[in-house]
Design an enzyme around this catalytic site. Structure first.
Site, short mmCIF file in Angstrom:
data_model
loop_
_atom_site.label_atom_id
_atom_site.label_comp_id
_atom_site.label_asym_id
_atom_site.label_seq_id
_atom_site.Cartn_x
_atom_site.Cartn_y
_atom_site.Cartn_z
N GLU A 1 -15.05 -18.98 -44.76
CA GLU A 1 -16.32 -18.98 -44.12
C GLU A 1 -16.91 -17.86 -43.24
O GLU A 1 -15.71 -16.76 -43.30
CB GLU A 1 -15.84 -19.91 -42.55
N LYS B 1 -23.87 -18.64 -34.71
CA LYS B 1 -23.00 -19.53 -35.35
C LYS B 1 -23.54 -20.79 -35.48
O LYS B 1 -24.25 -21.48 -34.74
CB LYS B 1 -22.02 -19.65 -34.02
N VAL C 1 -16.35 -23.90 -39.53
CA VAL C 1 -15.69 -24.94 -40.73
C VAL C 1 -16.68 -25.68 -40.96
O VAL C 1 -16.61 -26.40 -41.89
CB VAL C 1 -14.41 -25.28 -39.78
N ASP D 1 -16.32 -31.21 -24.53
CA ASP D 1 -16.94 -30.10 -25.39
C ASP D 1 -15.76 -30.19 -26.71
O ASP D 1 -14.63 -29.85 -26.87
CB ASP D 1 -16.68 -28.65 -24.95
N SER E 1 -15.48 -29.80 -31.07
CA SER E 1 -15.91 -28.98 -32.04
C SER E 1 -16.54 -30.07 -32.95
O SER E 1 -15.79 -30.85 -33.63
CB SER E 1 -14.99 -28.04 -32.64
N ALA E 2 -17.65 -29.58 -33.75
CA ALA E 2 -18.20 -30.33 -34.81
C ALA E 2 -17.35 -30.35 -35.99
O ALA E 2 -17.54 -31.21 -36.81
CB ALA E 2 -19.82 -29.65 -35.12
N ASP E 3 -16.36 -29.39 -35.96
CA ASP E 3 -15.43 -29.26 -37.16
C ASP E 3 -14.66 -30.84 -37.44
O ASP E 3 -14.53 -30.87 -38.39
CB ASP E 3 -14.19 -28.22 -36.92
N LYS F 1 -6.01 -23.00 -31.69
CA LYS F 1 -5.49 -22.13 -30.82
C LYS F 1 -5.02 -22.71 -29.50
O LYS F 1 -5.94 -23.78 -29.17
CB LYS F 1 -6.48 -21.00 -30.49
N1 PSU Z 1 -10.84 -20.83 -34.25
C1 PSU Z 1 -10.28 -19.37 -34.44
N2 PSU Z 1 -11.14 -18.49 -34.99
C2 PSU Z 1 -12.37 -18.65 -35.33
C3 PSU Z 1 -12.95 -20.13 -35.13
C4 PSU Z 1 -12.06 -21.06 -34.59
O1 PSU Z 1 -9.12 -19.14 -34.17
O2 PSU Z 1 -12.92 -17.90 -35.86
C5 PSU Z 1 -14.14 -20.47 -35.49
C6 PSU Z 1 -14.32 -21.19 -36.97
O3 PSU Z 1 -15.54 -20.99 -37.60
C7 PSU Z 1 -14.55 -22.59 -36.31
C8 PSU Z 1 -15.57 -22.41 -35.15
O4 PSU Z 1 -14.86 -23.39 -37.19
O5 PSU Z 1 -14.68 -21.10 -34.40
C9 PSU Z 1 -15.22 -23.59 -34.03
O6 PSU Z 1 -16.34 -23.27 -33.07
P1 PSU Z 1 -16.96 -24.36 -32.07
O7 PSU Z 1 -15.78 -24.20 -31.01
O8 PSU Z 1 -18.08 -23.60 -31.52
O9 PSU Z 1 -16.96 -25.50 -32.92
MN MN Z 2 -17.85 -26.00 -28.78
#
Ligand code: PSU
Ligand code: MN
Length: 292
Positions: free
Chosen positions: A16, A77, A97, A129, A131-133, A150
């Site tokens: 990614e 992003k 992701v 909140d 993540s869409a992941d 994390k």
């Molecule tokens: N967690 C990490 N490092 C990262 C990400 C997550 O430790 O770089 C990135 C990945 O690309 C993950 C995204 O898919 O952040 C998730 O972002 P959000 O919480 O906005 O969905």
């Molecule tokens: Mn988010």
């Protein structure tokens, strides 16, 4: 609408661009992308960096395309919600992701290596909140090799949500869901698999059986793990510093963590991403070929 540029296929491992564009300090992204690509190649298969350049989604970015993203002033992003509109408007985007999975699946790529997954933030009651992941894992047929979540996020809650979404979580040589800098969280995996060939056999049949995603949880290498007490101290310092900074807390916390840990969290982040790229390469190489 720009169509997918696909320079990859079943013998490629997706990587990614959010990790290389936003996950490490500016100036270190190119070296990280190359290092991860080398880890994949060392296993006898090819890397395919995924991103959006001028609205064009690419699976298998070239060097000039990578440079364009790394040198651009504003790279949004992209997750599955804004990917399409960024393409439509002709913008640059780094894929998270979820967006990487969507594009990799469309390209016929079955294995993807990353660092950490997005997940569930604390404070769900005030403002959810998530993540869409997580939804993407339930949707796109790609196996994602990751060191977990994390512990800035609710790691155990994220693990519960993956189960609610029906996403299989396989521990590679572990029974515990890993917490990124730490090898273990309080949560378990669905199954532990120690043998790469067994893992690849499962990935091949499960992707075909369900058409949905899989999490392969690969803990940070023992030599790179951070002591829990160090992590908790640095996190408290970073959160205090970032709190004064106000908005957009997560990137600020991460930058502050690298500062307070004298680079130890950044080094650990790179080490686990390399380990995940190597394991993804092994799984990809051992995957049974698709039936004709
Ligand atoms: N967690 C990490 N490092 C990262 C990400 C997550 O430790 O770089 C990135 C990945 O690309 C993950 C995204 O898919 O952040 C998730 O972002 P959000 O919480 O906005 O969905
Ligand atoms: Mn988010």
């Amino acid at each position: 609408m720009k169509t997918l540029v696909n320079r990859a296929g079943p013998r490629h491992v997706a990587l990614e661009t959010t990790l290389v564009v936003h996950g490490v300090p500016r100036g270190e992204g190119a070296a990280l992308a190359h290092a991860l690509g080398d880890c994949v190649r060392d296993q006898g298969v090819e890397p395919a960096l995924v991103g959006v350049v001028g609205g064009r989604p690419i699976v298998g970015m070239s060097e000039p395309e990578l440079r364009t993203l790394l040198e651009a002033d504003a790279v949004v992003k992209a997750n599955t919600s804004n990917l399409g509109v960024l393409m439509h408007l002709g913008q640059h985007a780094a894929t998270t992701v979820s967006a990487t999975m969507e594009l990799a699946a469309a390209a016929g790529v079955r294995v993807f290596a990353t660092g950490g997954l997005g997940g569930l933030h604390f404070g769900l009651a005030e403002r959810p909140d998530v993540s869409a992941d997580l939804a993407a894992l339930a949707r796109f047929p790609v196996a994602v090799v990751t060191s977990g979540v994390k512990s800035l996020l609710d790691v155990e809650g994220t693990r519960e949500l993956l189960e609610s979404l029906g996403v299989p979580v396989i521990g590679f040589r572990t029974e515990r869901f890993p917490a990124f800098y730490l090898r273990e969280s309080g949560a378990r995996v669905d199954a532990r698999i120690d043998d790469v060939n067994v893992l690849a056999g499962f990935v091949g049949s499960e992707l075909r059986r369900t058409g949905r995603g899989i999490v392969i949880a690969n803990p940070i290498p023992e030599t790179d793990e951070i002591e829990r007490s160090d992590w908790e101290r640095w996190l408290a310092q970073a959160q205090a510093a970032a709190h004064e900074g106000g908005r957009d807390v997560t990137p600020k916390v991460l930058a502050a963590l690298h500062h307070f840990s004298h680079g130890r969290t950044l080094a650990a982040n790179i080490a686990l991403a390399r380990s995940n790229a190597a394991l993804a390469g092994q799984v990809c190489r051992a995957l049974p070929s698709e039936p004709a």
